[in-house]
Scaffold this active site. Structure first.
Site, PDB file in Angstrom:
ATOM      1  N   THR A   1      -1.013  -9.654  20.560  1.00 16.43           N
ATOM      2  CA  THR A   1      -0.259  -8.280  20.685  1.00 16.43           C
ATOM      3  C   THR A   1      -1.295  -7.768  21.566  1.00 16.43           C
ATOM      4  O   THR A   1      -2.479  -7.321  21.143  1.00 16.43           O
ATOM      5  CB  THR A   1       0.391  -7.821  19.679  1.00 16.43           C
ATOM      6  OG1 THR A   1      -0.842  -7.500  18.694  1.00 16.43           O
ATOM      7  CG2 THR A   1       1.295  -8.543  18.804  1.00 16.43           C
ATOM      8  N   LEU A   2      -0.727  -6.757  22.667  1.00 17.76           N
ATOM      9  CA  LEU A   2      -1.661  -6.025  23.307  1.00 17.76           C
ATOM     10  C   LEU A   2      -1.266  -4.519  23.427  1.00 17.76           C
ATOM     11  O   LEU A   2      -1.467  -3.938  24.660  1.00 17.76           O
ATOM     12  CB  LEU A   2      -1.447  -6.591  24.803  1.00 17.76           C
ATOM     13  CG  LEU A   2      -2.162  -8.181  25.017  1.00 17.76           C
ATOM     14  CD1 LEU A   2      -1.915  -8.709  26.335  1.00 17.76           C
ATOM     15  CD2 LEU A   2      -3.609  -8.224  24.787  1.00 17.76           C
TER      16      LEU A   2
ATOM     17  N   ASN B   1      -4.220  -9.142  17.112  1.00 22.18           N
ATOM     18  CA  ASN B   1      -4.020  -8.057  18.109  1.00 22.18           C
ATOM     19  C   ASN B   1      -5.535  -8.274  18.855  1.00 22.18           C
ATOM     20  O   ASN B   1      -5.937  -9.218  18.733  1.00 22.18           O
ATOM     21  CB  ASN B   1      -3.938  -6.704  17.640  1.00 22.18           C
ATOM     22  CG  ASN B   1      -5.082  -6.211  16.707  1.00 22.18           C
ATOM     23  OD1 ASN B   1      -6.448  -6.847  16.750  1.00 22.18           O
ATOM     24  ND2 ASN B   1      -5.127  -4.908  16.170  1.00 22.18           N
TER      25      ASN B   1
ATOM     26  N   ASP C   1       4.041   7.182  16.797  1.00 21.04           N
ATOM     27  CA  ASP C   1       3.185   6.663  16.151  1.00 21.04           C
ATOM     28  C   ASP C   1       3.175   5.155  16.061  1.00 21.04           C
ATOM     29  O   ASP C   1       4.471   4.744  15.800  1.00 21.04           O
ATOM     30  CB  ASP C   1       3.849   7.198  14.777  1.00 21.04           C
ATOM     31  CG  ASP C   1       3.037   6.802  13.426  1.00 21.04           C
ATOM     32  OD1 ASP C   1       1.891   6.193  13.566  1.00 21.04           O
ATOM     33  OD2 ASP C   1       3.413   7.138  12.214  1.00 21.04           O
TER      34      ASP C   1
ATOM     35  N   LYS D   1       0.272  -4.062   5.126  1.00 23.34           N
ATOM     36  CA  LYS D   1       1.005  -4.910   6.112  1.00 23.34           C
ATOM     37  C   LYS D   1       1.801  -6.019   5.632  1.00 23.34           C
ATOM     38  O   LYS D   1       2.670  -6.324   6.180  1.00 23.34           O
ATOM     39  CB  LYS D   1      -0.321  -5.733   6.828  1.00 23.34           C
ATOM     40  CG  LYS D   1      -1.312  -4.681   7.549  1.00 23.34           C
ATOM     41  CD  LYS D   1      -2.295  -5.556   8.389  1.00 23.34           C
ATOM     42  CE  LYS D   1      -3.333  -4.670   8.683  1.00 23.34           C
ATOM     43  NZ  LYS D   1      -2.733  -3.450   9.722  1.00 23.34           N
TER      44      LYS D   1
ATOM     45  N   GLY E   1       2.072  -4.853  25.852  1.00 21.46           N
ATOM     46  CA  GLY E   1       2.763  -5.875  25.556  1.00 21.46           C
ATOM     47  C   GLY E   1       2.356  -7.186  24.797  1.00 21.46           C
ATOM     48  O   GLY E   1       1.337  -6.563  23.659  1.00 21.46           O
TER      49      GLY E   1
ATOM     50  N   ASN F   1       0.892  -1.115   0.077  1.00 18.17           N
ATOM     51  CA  ASN F   1       0.106  -0.101   0.172  1.00 18.17           C
ATOM     52  C   ASN F   1       1.023   1.284   0.060  1.00 18.17           C
ATOM     53  O   ASN F   1       1.971   1.043   0.596  1.00 18.17           O
ATOM     54  CB  ASN F   1      -1.057   0.056   1.169  1.00 18.17           C
ATOM     55  CG  ASN F   1      -2.000  -1.080   1.335  1.00 18.17           C
ATOM     56  OD1 ASN F   1      -2.164  -1.487   0.269  1.00 18.17           O
ATOM     57  ND2 ASN F   1      -2.515  -1.422   2.616  1.00 18.17           N
TER      58      ASN F   1
ATOM     59  N   ASP G   1       2.982  -5.023  12.661  1.00 20.40           N
ATOM     60  CA  ASP G   1       3.763  -5.645  11.420  1.00 20.40           C
ATOM     61  C   ASP G   1       5.237  -5.853  11.779  1.00 20.40           C
ATOM     62  O   ASP G   1       5.737  -6.971  11.417  1.00 20.40           O
ATOM     63  CB  ASP G   1       3.775  -4.792  10.348  1.00 20.40           C
ATOM     64  CG  ASP G   1       2.455  -4.651   9.630  1.00 20.40           C
ATOM     65  OD1 ASP G   1       1.554  -5.362   9.781  1.00 20.40           O
ATOM     66  OD2 ASP G   1       1.995  -3.509   9.200  1.00 20.40           O
TER      67      ASP G   1
ATOM     68  N   ASP H   1       0.570   4.786   2.105  1.00 19.12           N
ATOM     69  CA  ASP H   1      -0.015   5.185   3.255  1.00 19.12           C
ATOM     70  C   ASP H   1      -0.102   6.830   3.039  1.00 19.12           C
ATOM     71  O   ASP H   1       0.793   7.422   3.029  1.00 19.12           O
ATOM     72  CB  ASP H   1       0.539   4.948   4.547  1.00 19.12           C
ATOM     73  CG  ASP H   1       0.648   3.257   4.780  1.00 19.12           C
ATOM     74  OD1 ASP H   1      -0.135   2.622   4.199  1.00 19.12           O
ATOM     75  OD2 ASP H   1       1.419   2.977   5.694  1.00 19.12           O
TER      76      ASP H   1
END
Ligand code: ATP
Ligand code: RIB
Length: 325
Positions: free
Chosen positions: A227-228, A191, A253, A47, A232, A18, A259, A20
């Site tokens: 993934t949190l 996620n 950011d 991604k 973490g 992509n 990724d 962005d």
């Protein structure tokens, strides 16, 4: 990790390319709301591409299978991949659709919201995957996401499994997945929101991450890493569960943090490291990325991750005097 003395693992990444279009703003707009933002930038992303570059910068030999439109965005992206020493032999061109674009808002805390217009990514077909069969058969790991058609992901996962190649799936953007696909996936890396979509359990702490990872595991995948974000990551390695706290950094950011995590994780996994160590390494790599602007420009190199790991070890052991290695 000493990259000089160990073999570069072979990773095939199958996914999107992509461009962005990013606007910084004080807050993310609510539905129906118009807000005045700050700076605008146009950066390479996607991604698939972000994960391919992360794996390449962190020491893997990467082949990227993707599709671009017949336009400058796509051609520029391929030049970038070449400069990262990624094999671009299987990046196909769709003459009918433009290269993928993502519209991204980033707020002042680094949080983002993203809409992707997949364009040519949507026409990456199983026939394209057939053309890269020899590469897939020869890979240590096939790494995929869901910005390409799910039929293509299912097809590639079945092909990888046929050759005994381990499949790592980042189920992003969130989607309901078929049993057939889950059956062919070795490790899944959702996620929070994707984990909720897959498990039906809202993930907001360690306990709910444990419940969600078990529910996803019950669908036939032994290994689950959720993934949190700022909390973490949570690792389910068959019957072993580990919470990995996030590194203490200031987020600028977070675009592409997931990724970087997936690319870094896959490099370690391809080298045969235990799941928990792969996730710890990925957690550190992703924490570096979020301190910088952009998706690909923020992806760290191996030397940077090693420096950060050295610093964390010294902080843990209380030795803050010795030099970085
Ligand atoms: P994105 O879609 O923005 O690329 P994601 O939603 O796929 O990200 P997250 O779970 O938000 O993925 O983040 C991935 C990893 O990045 C986390 O597991 C963690 O290692 C790191 N990370 C993200 N946000 C932070 C933060 N604020 N502080 C430290 N580490 C973070
Ligand atoms: O994960 C971040 C990526 O998601 C961005 O680079 C954007 O292109 C979207 O694919």
């Amino acid at each position: 990790m000493d990259t000089e003395t160990i073999r570069r693992p072979k990773i095939v990444v199958i996914g999107s390319c992509n461009t962005d279009m990013v606007v910084k703003a004080p807050a993310l707009p609510l539905p129906g709301e118009t807000i005045l933002g700050g700076t605008f930038s146009m950066n390479p992303g996607g991604k698939g591409a972000n994960q391919a570059i992360a794996a390449a910068r962190l020491g893997a030999d990467v082949t990227f299978i993707s599709k671009i439109g017949y336009d400058l965005y796509g051609l520029n992206a391929v030049e970038i991949y070449r400069s990262e020493r990624i094999n671009t032999e299987y990046i196909f061109t769709d003459p009918k659709h433009p290269s993928g674009v993502a519209l991204i808002s980033v707020d002042y805390s680094g949080e983002n919201s993203i809409i992707v217009a997949p364009g040519a990514s949507r026409s990456l077909t199983p026939e394209d995957i057939d053309k890269a069969e020899a590469r897939i058969a020869d890979a240590d790991i096939v790494l995929m996401q869901l910005e390409i058609p799910v039929e293509t992901v299912e097809y590639a996962a079945a092909m990888a499994r046929k050759y005994g190649v381990s499949v790592v799936l980042n189920p992003a953007p969130a989607a309901i997945l078929s049993e057939a696909l889950l059956h062919n996936v070795g490790v899944i890396l959702p996620n929070r929101l994707e984990a909720e979509m897959l498990s039906g359990i809202k993930v907001n702490d360690e306990q709910t991450a444990w419940l969600a990872s078990r529910a996803i595991g019950n669908k036939g995948i032994g290994d689950v890493v959720i993934t949190l974000g700022r909390d973490g990551a949570f690792v389910k390695d068959n019957d072993e569960y580990t919470m990995i706290p996030a590194c203490n950094v200031e987020a600028v950011d977070t675009t592409g943090a997931g990724d970087v995590f997936c690319g870094a994780f896959s490099v370690c996994l391809a080298r045969g490291l235990p799941l928990k160590e792969c996730a710890e390494f990925a957690n550190t790599a992703a924490s570096i990325a979020i301190t910088r602007i952009g998706a690909q420009s923020a992806i760290p190199y191996m030397s940077e991750v090693n420096l950060a790991i050295g610093r964390q070890r010294r902080e843990t052991s209380g030795d803050t005097e010795s030099a970085d290695y």
